[in-house]
Scaffold this motif. Sequence first.
Motif, short mmCIF file in Angstrom:
data_model
loop_
_atom_site.label_atom_id
_atom_site.label_comp_id
_atom_site.label_asym_id
_atom_site.label_seq_id
_atom_site.Cartn_x
_atom_site.Cartn_y
_atom_site.Cartn_z
N CYS A 180 0.86 -1.18 0.00
CA CYS A 180 0.00 0.00 0.00
C CYS A 180 0.90 1.23 0.00
N ASN A 181 0.95 1.93 -1.12
CA ASN A 181 1.83 3.07 -1.27
C ASN A 181 1.02 4.33 -1.56
N ILE A 223 -7.53 3.61 2.06
CA ILE A 223 -7.54 2.34 2.79
C ILE A 223 -6.82 1.23 2.04
N SER A 224 -6.64 1.39 0.71
CA SER A 224 -5.85 0.41 -0.04
C SER A 224 -5.50 1.01 -1.40
N THR A 225 -4.46 0.46 -2.00
CA THR A 225 -4.05 0.88 -3.34
C THR A 225 -3.81 -0.35 -4.19
N TYR A 283 -6.96 3.79 -5.97
CA TYR A 283 -6.95 3.65 -4.52
C TYR A 283 -8.40 3.66 -4.02
N ALA A 284 -8.63 2.86 -3.00
CA ALA A 284 -9.93 2.85 -2.32
C ALA A 284 -9.80 3.77 -1.13
N PHE A 285 -10.89 4.47 -0.84
CA PHE A 285 -10.85 5.41 0.27
C PHE A 285 -12.19 5.42 0.99
N GLU A 286 -12.15 5.91 2.21
CA GLU A 286 -13.38 6.17 2.93
C GLU A 286 -13.38 7.65 3.26
#
Length: 128
Positions: free
Chosen positions: A26-27, A100-102, A107-110
């Motif tokens: 995860c960068n 939250i992830s790449t 990238y996924a985000f909240e």
Amino acid sequence: MAKTIYKLKYILFSFVLFSCQKQLECNPKRFKTGKFEFIQEVNGAKETTTFERTDKLQIETYKGRTDTASVRWVNDYEFIIQKLHPRNMAEEKALSMRIISTKGRTYAFEYSIVGEAKKQIGTVTKIN
């Protein structure tokens, strides 16, 4: 008994090692700046927002309307967005964003309004 303890230590060590390895993938730093696209479903239709982010600003276009927001990074994973020229009270509220992830160019985000518990999730694609 000694073999069981040894096996448990080995399993625990392996779990910690692989957990760290996954976290290294995860960068989020590569998503701090650039041009991006966010596609979301609104009332059954897909809507696209494009935006360009620098270290301190985010300029986004949605339905032909362009807005500018300040960006303040809390750490490599979290940042706060605040519209510079809000048009109503809802736009005056800052948004808290957390990667939250790449994976690859996405990238996924909240995100949520600062101070509110209700979070939503989305995915952004880096286009440049």
